[in-house]
Design a protein around this motif. Structure first.
Motif, short mmCIF file in Angstrom:
data_model
loop_
_atom_site.label_atom_id
_atom_site.label_comp_id
_atom_site.label_asym_id
_atom_site.label_seq_id
_atom_site.Cartn_x
_atom_site.Cartn_y
_atom_site.Cartn_z
N TYR A 191 0.84 -1.20 0.00
CA TYR A 191 0.00 0.00 0.00
C TYR A 191 0.88 1.26 0.00
CZ TYR A 191 -4.40 -2.43 1.08
OH TYR A 191 -5.51 -3.22 1.02
N SER A 195 0.94 5.83 -1.53
CA SER A 195 0.43 6.81 -2.48
C SER A 195 0.99 6.49 -3.87
CB SER A 195 0.86 8.22 -2.07
OG SER A 195 2.26 8.38 -2.27
N PHE A 212 -8.71 8.47 3.71
CA PHE A 212 -7.47 7.78 4.00
C PHE A 212 -7.66 6.73 5.09
CE2 PHE A 212 -3.39 7.83 6.47
CZ PHE A 212 -2.62 7.16 5.54
N VAL A 236 2.64 7.70 8.36
CA VAL A 236 1.66 6.65 8.49
C VAL A 236 2.08 5.60 9.51
CG1 VAL A 236 2.59 5.18 6.64
CG2 VAL A 236 0.12 5.15 7.13
N VAL A 266 3.62 -1.57 3.57
CA VAL A 266 3.26 -0.18 3.30
C VAL A 266 4.53 0.58 2.98
CG1 VAL A 266 2.32 1.95 4.31
CG2 VAL A 266 1.25 -0.26 4.85
N GLY A 296 -8.17 3.18 4.04
CA GLY A 296 -6.96 2.46 3.69
C GLY A 296 -6.27 1.87 4.90
N TRP A 344 -3.60 4.31 -1.64
CA TRP A 344 -4.50 4.70 -0.56
C TRP A 344 -5.76 5.29 -1.18
CZ3 TRP A 344 -3.06 2.68 3.75
CH2 TRP A 344 -1.73 2.65 4.15
#
Length: 401
Positions: free
Chosen positions: A30, A32, A54, A81, A70, A57, A50
């Motif tokens: 995961y 952007s 948000f 995050v 991630v 996600g 994402w």
């Protein structure tokens, strides 16, 4: 298990071996679009952007069966995050492999020591939150428009001489640096700033004060809690990091602003009946970068608010309430006490006999601490000096059981 891997603008080439190995064994990653595009063909995992909101996600990562990866910018634990996932899922389910942060890279480029540099994030805040009366900071921006907006805010707050450096694509092949002043950039901002940027600010002039501010630091029409009373009032309110104050009958907003200056993340809502004073509160708050929301008269401004488990609808539940004006307004004191959560503090100051009588009634019912302060100033009496008394102030402070 959730693995959060920090990555820089230099992509896979800049990763430590352990980070590269984690991404190459991943089945789902995961991130952007920008972060996912930094991965090369050696990462064969399914790539998922994402979504919006948000938080959905984050829930998808939390509920994923098996290992999930991630990818995040720089150090995922610096306004990133990583901290969000640990808060949501627990530290035992999250492994973070950090990269060099943009803050560290910016300080390295400028020759600044990291420990002497404040970090300010505008990811969820407005540019005014980055106003400081001195020192240096690295400001994390959402996009390429924010450096210009920040310059305009600083110039408007009397900090036009502040030196600003925009650093774009830090650590990557397209890294770029541009230097200027807030005043210059408020008129002619740098063009074409990359969305991946931070702004380093050396605030000038340096007017930092750790104590309560002098009275002339605030624009006011006489409705001002004087410096000496602000000091004892802040002591009675006893702010803690991240707490919210309601400043009722705020006048110039001096108590709300001092509250915000007192600790990290402290915020305030100022309630004021007079429209000109509301405008003045907003101006004073902007000058010090204080997070003060300005509302109308109390109790009308919160009389229709509905108490819920999450707080007061429309106005967040305060940790403390200060009443500096309007004590004799029918229902005001009861409305404030009703909306104060258990363990919250209420402090009220007054100089009139009528308001003092009201405080005595509540003190007799609810207890707390009742004090009276009398201050004198030395003033010229002919060729000599005499003591001129200020109006005595009665203060009631109580903590709600």
């Amino acid at each position: 298990m959730i693995f959060v891997v920090g990555i820089g603008a230099d992509g896979m080439a800049g990763l430590a071996p352990a980070s590269r190995a984690e991404l190459r064994r991943a089945t789902v990653v995961y991130g952007s679009k920008r972060q996912l595009d930094l991965l090369d063909d050696s990462v064969t995992a399914e790539r998922r952007e994402w979504g919006k909101p948000f938080l959905d996600g984050l829930y998808a990562v939390r509920d994923f069966a098996g290992d999930v990866h991630v990818v995040a910018s720089g150090d995922p634990m610096l306004h990133g995050v990583g901290a969000s996932l640990i808060s949501l899922c627990g530290a035992d389910r999250v492994t973070v492999l950090p990269h060099v942060s943009s803050v560290t890279l910016a300080c390295a480029r400028l020759g600044w020591s990291v420990q002497d540099t404040e970090v300010i994030s505008l990811m969820t805040a407005r540019a005014r939150a980055a106003v400081r009366r001195g020192g240096q900071a690295v400001v994390l921006c959402r996009d390429g428009s924010e450096p210009a907006e920040l310059a305009t805010v600083l110039a408007g707050a009397g900090l036009g001489d502040s030196r600003m450096t925009v650093l774009e694509q830090l650590g990557g092949p397209a890294e770029r640096r541009r230097d200027g002043t807030a005043q210059d950039w408020s008129v002619a901002p740098p063009a074409g700033v990359d969305n991946l940027n931070v702004v380093a600010v050396h605030y000038l002039p340096d007017e930092r004060l750790l104590s309560v501010l002098p009275d002339d630091a605030f624009a006011h029409d006489g409705q001002l809690t004087k410096q000496s009373m602000r000091a004892v009032t802040l002591a009675a309110l006893a702010p803690r990091p991240g707490e919210l104050l309601w400043d009722v009958g705020a006048g110039s907003g001096s108590i709300a602003i001092e509250w915000c200056r007192s600790g990290s993340g402290c915020t305030a809502v100022a309630f004021e009946r007079d429209e000109q004073r509301r405008s003045r509160i907003a101006t004073n708050a902007a000058r010090f970068g204080a997070d003060v929301e300005v509302r109308g008269a109390a109790p009308e401004a919160f009389a229709d608010a509905e108490l819920t488990e999450g707080g007061v609808t429309g106005v967040q539940t305060p940790s403390a309430i200060f009443i500096g004006g309007g004590l004799t307004t029918p229902g005001l004191l009861d409305a404030c006490l009703q909306r104060l959560p258990s363990g919250g503090s209420l402090v009220a100051n007054t100089v009139t006999a009528e308001s003092e009588a009201l405080l005595l009634q509540y003190y007799s019912k609810l207890g707390g601490q009742l004090r009276r302060f009398q201050h004198y100033r030395g003033e010229a009496v002919g060729g000599f000096t005499g003591w001129r008394p200020a109006m005595p102030v009665t203060q009631w402070a109580v903590r709600k059981p």
